[in-house]
Structures are given as structure tokens and as C-alpha cells.
Motif scaffolding. Structure first.
Motif, PDB file in Angstrom:
ATOM      1  N   GLU A  11      60.886  31.486  43.098  1.00 13.34           N
ATOM      2  CA  GLU A  11      60.871  29.769  43.806  1.00 13.34           C
ATOM      3  C   GLU A  11      60.288  29.931  45.062  1.00 13.34           C
ATOM      4  N   GLY A  12      61.018  29.936  45.929  1.00 14.32           N
ATOM      5  CA  GLY A  12      60.625  29.808  46.766  1.00 14.32           C
ATOM      6  C   GLY A  12      59.429  30.115  47.599  1.00 14.32           C
ATOM      7  N   GLU A  44      66.983  29.450  40.480  1.00 10.37           N
ATOM      8  CA  GLU A  44      68.114  29.145  40.337  1.00 10.37           C
ATOM      9  C   GLU A  44      68.891  27.953  39.714  1.00 10.37           C
ATOM     10  N   SER A  45      67.824  26.862  38.982  1.00  3.78           N
ATOM     11  CA  SER A  45      68.828  25.641  38.365  1.00  3.78           C
ATOM     12  C   SER A  45      68.753  25.690  37.170  1.00  3.78           C
ATOM     13  N   GLY A  46      67.251  26.936  36.640  1.00  6.42           N
ATOM     14  CA  GLY A  46      67.720  27.331  35.350  1.00  6.42           C
ATOM     15  C   GLY A  46      66.397  26.527  34.784  1.00  6.42           C
ATOM     16  N   GLU A  47      66.304  26.231  35.475  1.00  9.22           N
ATOM     17  CA  GLU A  47      64.035  25.648  35.203  1.00  9.22           C
ATOM     18  C   GLU A  47      63.325  26.555  35.558  1.00  9.22           C
ATOM     19  N   VAL A  48      62.797  26.582  34.450  1.00  4.39           N
ATOM     20  CA  VAL A  48      61.565  27.145  34.198  1.00  4.39           C
ATOM     21  C   VAL A  48      59.932  26.744  34.421  1.00  4.39           C
ATOM     22  N   VAL A  49      58.698  27.317  35.314  1.00  2.00           N
ATOM     23  CA  VAL A  49      57.712  26.136  35.767  1.00  2.00           C
ATOM     24  C   VAL A  49      57.290  27.288  35.941  1.00  2.00           C
TER      25      VAL A  49
END
Length: 107
Positions: A11-12, A44-49
Motif C-alpha cells: 500500500e505504500g 492494513e485497514s482491510g480496505e482493498v483498492v
């Protein structure tokens, strides 16, 4: 119909990919081919983009053959920064190990 390729990214890297700064990824034992793809960030938040992209080229080389230009295409300031990231993502990756340089552009 063939399932679209999914390129999983840390995600970074999302901001540098969206800005066009990062236009490739270096992979080990993770084959890709030219054609449409989804870049996937599992946060890490569980979100998928997911972002629609096109793989424009795939080239294999040895880790030791990677160049400064390839490091910059990958969103790094220098080859040594890219090498540090490879050590983080692929612990134990040797200089003569094969890597794939996967270039992409956003759709």
C-alpha cells in the motif's frame, strides 16, 4: 475468458503509482504477461483498492544487472534504494537470481 492479471502491491506504493512516478515492479517467481491487469492494494485497514492498468512489457534479468534507470522507473531515487527494497520484499535474493521487470501504465 482469461482472468485478468492481478498485481499485488504494498500500500505504500499507491501514491507513486497514481502519480506516474512508479511505472514498473520487479518480481521474483511471479509471472506476468503483456495485457490488461489490475493493480491491487490490500491495506492494513482491510480496505482493498484496485486500479486498472496495462502491462506494457515484461523482461527477465539477473538482479545484479538492474540499472539506475530501472530503479527510477520503479519509483526509487537510486539503485541502492531499489536493492534495499528487494532485500525487504525478497529476503535471501542473490545477485545472480533472476528477476522480472514488469512495466505498466494506468488505464
Amino acid at each position: 475468458m482469461e482472468q485478468e492479471q492481478r498485481i499485488y502491491m504494498w500500500e505504500g506504493y499507491e501514491e507513486s503509482i497514481r502519480s506516474g512516478e512508479k511505472q514498473q515492479t520487479i518480481r521474483v517467481d511471479d509471472p506476468f504477461h503483456e495485457g490488461s491487469a489490475q493493480i491491487v492494494f490490500e491495506k492494513e485497514s482491510g480496505e482493498v483498492v484496485t486500479i486498472q492498468a496495462q502491462v506494457t512489457s515484461v523482461a527477465s534479468t539477473q538482479r545484479s544487472e538492474l540499472s539506475e534507470k530501472q530503479a527510477r522507473n520503479d519509483g526509487f531515487g537510486s539503485l541502492s534504494e531499489l536493492q534495499e527494497a528487494l532485500d525487504t520484499h525478497y529476503p535471501g535474493l542473490a545477485a545472480d537470481d533472476k528477476v522480472d521487470i514488469v512495466e505498466f501504465k494506468l488505464q
